[in-house]
Motif scaffolding. Structure first.
Motif, PDB file in Angstrom:
ATOM      1  N   VAL A  50     -16.836 -58.437 -10.332  1.00 31.15           N
ATOM      2  CA  VAL A  50     -17.915 -57.711 -10.997  1.00 31.15           C
ATOM      3  C   VAL A  50     -19.248 -58.202 -10.440  1.00 31.15           C
ATOM      4  O   VAL A  50     -19.528 -59.399 -10.432  1.00 31.15           O
ATOM      5  CB  VAL A  50     -17.871 -57.906 -12.520  1.00 31.15           C
ATOM      6  CG1 VAL A  50     -19.036 -57.167 -13.180  1.00 31.15           C
ATOM      7  CG2 VAL A  50     -16.547 -57.399 -13.088  1.00 31.15           C
ATOM      8  N   ASN A  53     -21.166 -53.665 -12.074  1.00 26.30           N
ATOM      9  CA  ASN A  53     -20.159 -52.769 -11.510  1.00 26.30           C
ATOM     10  C   ASN A  53     -19.196 -53.560 -10.632  1.00 26.30           C
ATOM     11  O   ASN A  53     -19.534 -54.632 -10.127  1.00 26.30           O
ATOM     12  CB  ASN A  53     -20.805 -51.658 -10.683  1.00 26.30           C
ATOM     13  CG  ASN A  53     -21.557 -52.198  -9.469  1.00 26.30           C
ATOM     14  OD1 ASN A  53     -22.669 -52.706  -9.597  1.00 26.30           O
ATOM     15  ND2 ASN A  53     -20.957 -52.098  -8.296  1.00 26.30           N
ATOM     16  N   LEU A  54     -17.999 -53.025 -10.455  1.00 29.34           N
ATOM     17  CA  LEU A  54     -17.003 -53.669  -9.621  1.00 29.34           C
ATOM     18  C   LEU A  54     -17.318 -53.483  -8.143  1.00 29.34           C
ATOM     19  O   LEU A  54     -17.644 -52.371  -7.705  1.00 29.34           O
ATOM     20  CB  LEU A  54     -15.614 -53.073  -9.901  1.00 29.34           C
ATOM     21  CG  LEU A  54     -14.990 -53.377 -11.257  1.00 29.34           C
ATOM     22  CD1 LEU A  54     -13.925 -52.335 -11.580  1.00 29.34           C
ATOM     23  CD2 LEU A  54     -14.391 -54.769 -11.277  1.00 29.34           C
ATOM     24  N   VAL A  72     -19.982 -47.333  -6.202  1.00 29.67           N
ATOM     25  CA  VAL A  72     -19.827 -47.691  -7.612  1.00 29.67           C
ATOM     26  C   VAL A  72     -18.855 -46.701  -8.232  1.00 29.67           C
ATOM     27  O   VAL A  72     -19.086 -45.495  -8.215  1.00 29.67           O
ATOM     28  CB  VAL A  72     -21.176 -47.652  -8.350  1.00 29.67           C
ATOM     29  CG1 VAL A  72     -20.973 -47.918  -9.841  1.00 29.67           C
ATOM     30  CG2 VAL A  72     -22.145 -48.661  -7.749  1.00 29.67           C
ATOM     31  N   ASP A 114     -14.960 -49.199 -13.734  1.00 35.21           N
ATOM     32  CA  ASP A 114     -15.774 -50.157 -14.481  1.00 35.21           C
ATOM     33  C   ASP A 114     -15.444 -50.128 -15.970  1.00 35.21           C
ATOM     34  O   ASP A 114     -15.245 -51.179 -16.596  1.00 35.21           O
ATOM     35  CB  ASP A 114     -17.265 -49.874 -14.266  1.00 35.21           C
ATOM     36  CG  ASP A 114     -17.709 -50.111 -12.827  1.00 35.21           C
ATOM     37  OD1 ASP A 114     -16.967 -50.777 -12.082  1.00 35.21           O
ATOM     38  OD2 ASP A 114     -18.777 -49.611 -12.437  1.00 35.21           O
ATOM     39  N   THR A 151     -11.880 -51.442 -16.555  1.00 36.36           N
ATOM     40  CA  THR A 151     -11.762 -52.886 -16.386  1.00 36.36           C
ATOM     41  C   THR A 151     -12.375 -53.647 -17.549  1.00 36.36           C
ATOM     42  O   THR A 151     -11.881 -54.716 -17.932  1.00 36.36           O
ATOM     43  CB  THR A 151     -12.407 -53.320 -15.062  1.00 36.36           C
ATOM     44  OG1 THR A 151     -11.760 -52.623 -13.989  1.00 36.36           O
ATOM     45  CG2 THR A 151     -12.277 -54.816 -14.833  1.00 36.36           C
ATOM     46  N   MET A 209     -20.739 -53.966 -18.262  1.00 36.26           N
ATOM     47  CA  MET A 209     -20.089 -52.971 -17.410  1.00 36.26           C
ATOM     48  C   MET A 209     -20.134 -51.583 -18.043  1.00 36.26           C
ATOM     49  O   MET A 209     -20.420 -50.589 -17.372  1.00 36.26           O
ATOM     50  CB  MET A 209     -18.644 -53.384 -17.141  1.00 36.26           C
ATOM     51  CG  MET A 209     -18.515 -54.679 -16.360  1.00 36.26           C
ATOM     52  SD  MET A 209     -16.817 -55.261 -16.255  1.00 36.26           S
ATOM     53  CE  MET A 209     -16.163 -54.141 -15.010  1.00 36.26           C
ATOM     54  N   ALA A 250     -22.387 -48.314 -16.733  1.00 35.16           N
ATOM     55  CA  ALA A 250     -21.793 -47.006 -16.466  1.00 35.16           C
ATOM     56  C   ALA A 250     -22.482 -45.907 -17.271  1.00 35.16           C
ATOM     57  O   ALA A 250     -22.703 -44.793 -16.760  1.00 35.16           O
ATOM     58  CB  ALA A 250     -20.297 -47.039 -16.783  1.00 35.16           C
TER      59      ALA A 250
END
Length: 452
Positions: free
Chosen positions: A255, A260-261, A291, A296, A299, A325, A329
């Motif tokens: 992350v 964001n991942l 992204v 996101d 997770t 997260m 988003a």
């Protein structure tokens, strides 16, 4: 697990000491739960099962047309077969009177054991044809991602059936990953492997747009998910160590500081990024570097689930990261007009904020979004982002643009952006029932068990 987070939610409510928002009342929640229950049973499960049980070759029929006729390509992938097995195991728990879910879970387990498992080298094959003959899939014949879903399904089936053969195979799959895929130096797991389990190393002749040889967020989050399910059935010390390792690795390394991942990495967890190149090159490599709002929000929930199953008390670090997260988003990838999470965004160098580079809305991201938004609404009912209102908007979006009320199941993407998907395949090796079954099942349980 029937919304195992309800206990965690109640505990965290005491930490944040908030009262339910006025619009989030029990009558309204029960009304939504009833609509979701109807959709889950009649528009999803009843369309797939037992219709998809392949009684000739075993496992599940993978591909269906928009109106649920068998499609031409009927290859079977470990991910799809495991997901169908997992759904049947969970549906058997939820609807014990419907015996065909129990039968379906066993049917799926036998296919995983007898066909998908490599009896020579161990590990699950990635792909077989309809009759069960192994198909080569390039340089990597096995993947950590697929083996994760195999473990996920086996653990769920064992919990439902008590079949020790399923738990035994899950343990063997975990041991196989430990011996071949786990990185003892940098931690985490190598995604791509040859048939004998040797990790595939990235070489100069591999195309720059290929993910071959990289580590990645997607296999990592689903290993976390699989280990969580397995730990509930088998609280082994090494498994606990690996589950904790994956939670911390995802939370603290995968992350980004923005929330964001990061999608792909070198073996030493150096991010794969094209952000310093020109826009054309960035978009050329978008698969490797963007992204993904759906991943996101998914997770965020998986991290909190793992933390709860591990028994971490007052895990404010994971909670705050998960909330970051979800908030990222919503701030950057949410359609404020009709609802829904966009597929892709990108932080182009020099720009003030994020740019949406793919404004379509795939089905699985919206399903995972509903699950996570409702959970956050119950944790933070008075948050300025109004999670419960977003949850309701997303459920309305699903009913309007994603659920096929005529033929059943969900379209691959929202018809507001992709009306052509009304006639796309309802099932294929990358589209089964797992995301939306889990979301609807979890949401129904949470809505009905509310203390509001």
């Amino acid at each position: 697990m029937k919304y195992a987070f309800l206990f965690l939610s109640l505990c965290l409510h005491t930490v944040y000491a908030q009262q339910p928002a006025p619009s989030n009342n029990k009558a309204e929640r029960l009304q939504i739960a009833a609509a979701m229950e109807n959709s889950l049973q009649k528009e999803l499960l009843a369309q797939w099962y037992p219709r998809s049980f392949d009684t000739v070759y075993g496992g599940f029929t993978s591909s269906y047309t928009y109106d649920f006729k068998p499609a031409p390509n009927q290859d079977k992938m470990i991910v799809t077969q495991a997901r169908h097995t997992w759904v049947n195991a969970k549906a058997a728990e939820r609807y014990p009177a419907m015996a065909y879910y129990t039968a379906g879970a066993k049917h799926g387990f036998l296919f995983l054991k007898d066909v998908m498992w490599d009896k020579t080298y161990g590990g699950f094959y990635t792909l077989v044809d309809q009759e069960g003959r192994v198909k080569r899939t390039g340089f990597a014949e096995k993947e950590a991602y697929g083996n994760a879903f195999g473990i996920y399904a086996l653990a769920a089936y064992y919990k439902t059936s008590g079949d020790t053969a399923a738990l035994g195979l899950a343990k063997r799959a975990f041991a196989w990953l430990e011996a071949h895929s786990h990185d003892q130096v940098y931690k985490g797991y190598f995604q791509h492997m040859q048939r004998d389990g040797t990790p595939v190393k990235r070489t100069a002749d591999i195309p720059s747009v290929s993910d071959l040889g990289y580590k990645d967020q997607n296999s990592s989050i689903h290993l976390l998910e699989a280990f969580t399910e397995l730990y509930l059935a088998w609280p082994d010390p090494l498994l606990r160590e690996r589950l904790t390792e994956m939670l911390l690795l995802i939370r603290d390394t995968i992350v980004s500081p923005k929330g964001n991942l990061i999608l792909f990495f070198q073996p030493d967890w150096t991010p794969v990024s094209f952000g310093n190149s020109d826009k054309e090159n960035i978009l050329k490599h978008r698969y490797l570097d963007h992204v993904s709002f759906g991943h996101d929000v998914e997770t965020a929930w998986l991290m909190l689930e793992a933390s709860h199953v591990l028994g971490f008390k007052d895990d404010s670090i994971t909670l705050h990261k998960a909330k970051q997260m979800v908030d990222h988003a919503l701030h950057n990838g949410w359609d404020s007009v009709v609802g829904g999470f966009y597929d892709e965004g990108y932080y182009f160098k020099g720009d003030d904020g994020i740019t949406i580079i793919k404004d379509t809305k795939n089905w699985w991201a919206q399903a995972e979004g509903m699950n996570t938004l409702l959970f956050m609404a119950d944790l933070f009912p008075n948050d300025p982002l109004r999670y419960f209102e977003k949850f309701k908007q997303l459920w309305n979006y699903a009913q309007t643009y994603l659920i096929d009320h005529e033929h059943g199941d969900w379209y691959e993407g929202g018809l507001d952006k992709q009306p052509e998907l009304k006639k796309s395949l309802k099932g294929h090796i990358w589209k089964a029932t797992y995301h939306h079954f889990r979301s609807l099942s979890n949401c129904i349980s949470a809505l009905r068990n509310s203390k509001s």
